[in-house]
Write an enzyme that holds these catalytic residues in place. Structure first.
Site, mmCIF file in Angstrom:
data_model
loop_
_atom_site.group_PDB
_atom_site.id
_atom_site.type_symbol
_atom_site.label_atom_id
_atom_site.label_comp_id
_atom_site.label_asym_id
_atom_site.label_seq_id
_atom_site.Cartn_x
_atom_site.Cartn_y
_atom_site.Cartn_z
ATOM 1 N N ALA A 78 2.343 -5.350 2.974
ATOM 2 C CA ALA A 78 2.669 -4.565 4.170
ATOM 3 C C ALA A 78 3.453 -5.398 5.190
ATOM 4 C CB ALA A 78 1.382 -4.049 4.795
ATOM 5 N N SER A 130 -7.076 4.354 -1.252
ATOM 6 C CA SER A 130 -8.242 3.466 -1.295
ATOM 7 C C SER A 130 -8.921 3.553 -2.649
ATOM 8 C CB SER A 130 -9.238 3.855 -0.206
ATOM 9 O OG SER A 130 -10.407 3.072 -0.364
ATOM 10 N N HIS A 187 -10.932 4.424 7.757
ATOM 11 C CA HIS A 187 -11.711 4.274 6.526
ATOM 12 C C HIS A 187 -12.098 2.805 6.350
ATOM 13 C CE1 HIS A 187 -11.912 2.948 2.332
ATOM 14 N NE2 HIS A 187 -12.476 4.124 2.059
ATOM 15 N N ASN A 188 -11.120 1.924 6.514
ATOM 16 C CA ASN A 188 -11.391 0.504 6.325
ATOM 17 C C ASN A 188 -12.325 -0.044 7.405
ATOM 18 O OD1 ASN A 188 -9.568 0.864 4.272
ATOM 19 N ND2 ASN A 188 -8.482 -1.042 4.635
HETATM 20 P P1 NDP Z 1 -0.462 -7.893 -4.611
HETATM 21 O O1 NDP Z 1 -0.526 -9.182 -3.877
HETATM 22 O O2 NDP Z 1 -1.199 -7.774 -5.873
HETATM 23 O O3 NDP Z 1 1.081 -7.546 -4.931
HETATM 24 C C1 NDP Z 1 2.029 -7.660 -3.925
HETATM 25 C C2 NDP Z 1 3.278 -6.936 -4.350
HETATM 26 O O4 NDP Z 1 4.175 -6.971 -3.245
HETATM 27 C C3 NDP Z 1 3.990 -7.583 -5.539
HETATM 28 O O5 NDP Z 1 4.578 -6.570 -6.299
HETATM 29 C C4 NDP Z 1 5.027 -8.460 -4.848
HETATM 30 O O6 NDP Z 1 6.158 -8.715 -5.646
HETATM 31 C C5 NDP Z 1 5.422 -7.546 -3.707
HETATM 32 N N1 NDP Z 1 6.012 -8.280 -2.606
HETATM 33 C C6 NDP Z 1 5.446 -9.235 -1.832
HETATM 34 N N2 NDP Z 1 6.304 -9.658 -0.909
HETATM 35 C C7 NDP Z 1 7.449 -8.955 -1.098
HETATM 36 C C8 NDP Z 1 8.709 -8.945 -0.468
HETATM 37 N N3 NDP Z 1 8.960 -9.728 0.574
HETATM 38 N N4 NDP Z 1 9.651 -8.097 -0.937
HETATM 39 C C9 NDP Z 1 9.408 -7.291 -1.973
HETATM 40 N N5 NDP Z 1 8.242 -7.255 -2.631
HETATM 41 C C10 NDP Z 1 7.269 -8.078 -2.189
HETATM 42 O O7 NDP Z 1 -0.870 -6.775 -3.548
HETATM 43 P P2 NDP Z 1 -1.690 -5.419 -3.755
HETATM 44 O O8 NDP Z 1 -1.145 -4.676 -4.912
HETATM 45 O O9 NDP Z 1 -3.135 -5.719 -3.680
HETATM 46 O O10 NDP Z 1 -1.347 -4.651 -2.389
HETATM 47 C C11 NDP Z 1 -0.159 -3.916 -2.204
HETATM 48 C C12 NDP Z 1 -0.343 -3.063 -0.964
HETATM 49 O O11 NDP Z 1 -1.464 -2.195 -1.164
HETATM 50 C C13 NDP Z 1 -0.674 -3.854 0.307
HETATM 51 O O12 NDP Z 1 -0.145 -3.190 1.420
HETATM 52 C C14 NDP Z 1 -2.180 -3.794 0.363
HETATM 53 O O13 NDP Z 1 -2.696 -3.992 1.670
HETATM 54 C C15 NDP Z 1 -2.425 -2.382 -0.128
HETATM 55 N N6 NDP Z 1 -3.749 -2.092 -0.668
HETATM 56 C C16 NDP Z 1 -4.408 -3.007 -1.453
HETATM 57 C C17 NDP Z 1 -5.646 -2.715 -1.958
HETATM 58 C C18 NDP Z 1 -6.390 -3.676 -2.835
HETATM 59 O O14 NDP Z 1 -7.578 -3.445 -3.072
HETATM 60 N N7 NDP Z 1 -5.751 -4.724 -3.353
HETATM 61 C C19 NDP Z 1 -6.299 -1.418 -1.667
HETATM 62 C C20 NDP Z 1 -5.479 -0.506 -0.906
HETATM 63 C C21 NDP Z 1 -4.264 -0.850 -0.415
HETATM 64 P P3 NDP Z 1 6.317 -10.091 -6.463
HETATM 65 O O15 NDP Z 1 5.673 -9.865 -7.789
HETATM 66 O O16 NDP Z 1 7.788 -10.264 -6.558
HETATM 67 O O17 NDP Z 1 5.649 -11.163 -5.656
#
Ligand code: NDP
Length: 473
Positions: A78, A130, A187-188
């Protein structure tokens, strides 16, 4: 290969699982990740589901792979990365394409992005999801904010991938622009409070009653068969039962007591404070994580004070455990009452018309705070027309009348033995303050008038008054 019905950017924990979920439900999904290897690895490991996945090496390929008007989910870190992605995407997309940000965005960023995209011809959706990794893969709770007509265009896919509670999809359109991300934030916040109160009760069992992890696990397991039945109680019992292979003892006993946080709890508290709505139980939970991170200071202070923590020696352990269960239930009622009150106020301020009963309904499955308790909240809001503090709903009044005594007994006991129970204590203070017709703010008003001539109201009289304080005219 036929064109995809939807696109997804970001194949991290959430994105990769959501993409598999979408593919499994029979929709073709085009996927792209900043790091190219991740995309290929994901595709190669997708097994049979690869049939429904189109891997793309760049945004041009992604856009070309999706049938217009294109819905594209962004599920990346985010903040700024999302702004960058939107900037790159808007140059490549056409009128009526839909950008869906599904990360944990601050709803104020979502509102800003809505404004920025207003005249672009593109449609924007801010969508909270979520359920963590498991939820993304097999069914998350989905909270959608944006234009209702945009939501209608993706409703079929969202309903298919969402968790189901008795066959009903846990996904809904909740209001315009930032509504979905706001609801996800609250929620969080509630999740923080739930987790903190559970950990306080665990602490009282561990340190107060001297119970071992396995014994505590058995208590939570039993509670999970009753009114506290919920995902968080279930996983608490499970976590407490796991033995660490290296240390050969319960894994909870080797995990450092320093909690992380990513900011959604803090945002919930900031928004509540900004709107002037009490969310003290959530605030106590966020604060407890902050204090937990001060491990070095805490260890030094423990040595400096040398105050022995007393054990709790109840006449009957079974009775005290019953109090703990009821205290957790009462604390939960207070925390949810606060969370829903924050949403009601936000709904008024931002003119979202948030359907509070529907929100409780879509939280019944898929999300981290899922529980049968949420069904009772839905029923209460159905009866009240979706308005008012839960503490005043007849069913919740009955529950609170039955369980506040236990909350009181537990908080008092915790204070006596020196065991911190900040969220439970705040839940009790909220309840006691909320139900106190005549409070003590009369003295505060007098003090304010004394030092700042702020004026006060008199009981039963209209207008503003000043006191005859010494030294004032
Ligand atoms: P991860 O850390 O597993 O993955 C992060 C992703 O973001 C990767 O695909 C990464 O790509 C990409 N990314 C990071 N920085 C950049 C950038 N500057 N430009 C483009 N792509 C980027 O995160 P999550 O999947 O856990 O979380 C993703 C979103 O979902 C976040 O907003 C998180 O808060 C939200 N979320 C997470 C939950 C959880 O339980 N994990 C639950 C609900 C929401 P790369 O492979 O190239 O690094």
């Amino acid at each position: 290969m036929a064109q995809a019905e939807i696109g997804l950017i970001g194949l991290g924990v959430m994105g990769s699982n959501l993409a598999l979920n979408i593919a499994e439900k029979g929709f073709k999904v085009a996927v792209y990740n900043r790091t190219r290897d991740v995309t290929h690895k994901f595709f190669n490991n997708a097994g049979k589901l690869a049939e429904n996945i189109i891997p793309c090496d760049n945004l041009d390929e992604l856009v070309a792979a999706i049938r217009p008007p294109r819905p594209i989910i962004i599920l990346i870190k985010a903040g700024e990365p999302v702004d960058n992605e939107i900037r790159l995407l808007r140059e490549k997309l056409s009128k009526n394409d839909i950008i869906i940000d599904s990360g944990n965005a601050n709803f104020r960023d979502t509102m800003r992005r809505f404004k920025e995209l207003e005249d672009s011809g593109l449609t924007y959706i801010g969508m909270g999801i979520s359920g963590g990794e498991e939820g993304a893969r097999h069914g998350p709770a989905i909270m959608v904010g944006g234009k209702e007509e945009s939501y209608k265009r993706i409703e079929k896919i969202l309903d298919a991938v969402a968790a189901k509670y008795k066959k009903e999809p846990c996904s809904a359109w909740l209001g315009e622009n930032g509504a979905g991300h706001f609801v996800k934030t609250i929620h969080n916040g509630i999740e923080y409070a739930d987790m903190q109160m559970i950990s306080e009760v665990y602490g009282l069992m561990r340190d107060g009653l001297g119970m071992k992890a396995a014994e505590i696990a058995a208590v939570f397991k039993k509670w999970n068969t009753g009114r506290l039945n919920s995902y968080l109680i279930e996983i608490t019992a499970e976590v407490l039962s796991v033995i660490d292979a290296k240390a050969k003892k319960p894994i909870v006993d080797v995990i450092l007591d320093r909690a992380g946080q990513k900011g959604t709890g803090k945002w919930a508290v900031i928004e509540a404070q900004t709107m002037g709505v009490s969310a003290s139980t959530i605030e106590a939970a966020v604060d407890a994580r902050v204090l937990s991170s001060m491990k070095v200071d805490r260890t030094a202070a423990e040595k400096a004070y040398k105050i022995t923590r007393k054990k709790i020696s109840p006449k009957s352990r079974a009775t005290f455990l019953r109090h703990l269960e009821a205290a957790l239930y009462a604390g939960k009622i207070a925390a949810y009452a606060q969370g829903f009150a924050v949403m009601e106020q936000a709904s008024n301020e931002f003119k979202w018309n948030l359907p509070l009963g529907t929100i409780a309904k879509i939280w019944r499955a898929g999300c981290i705070i899922r529980s049968q308790f949420l069904g009772l909240i839905t029923q209460a809001f159905v009866k009240s027309g979706g308005k008012g503090n839960l503490l005043m709903a007849p069913a919740f009044m009955k529950m609170m009348k039955e369980s506040h005594g236990s909350l009181r007994a537990v908080v008092a006991q915790a204070a006596l033995v020196g065991a911190p129970a900040p969220a439970l204590s705040n839940a009790l203070s909220y309840f006691d303050t909320y139900r106190q017709g005549r409070g003590t703010a009369n003295l505060i008003q007098a003090q304010r008038d004394f030092f700042g001539a702020h004026g006060f109201e008199r009981i039963g009289e209209e207008g503003a008054f000043h006191g005859p304080w010494a030294g004032t005219e």
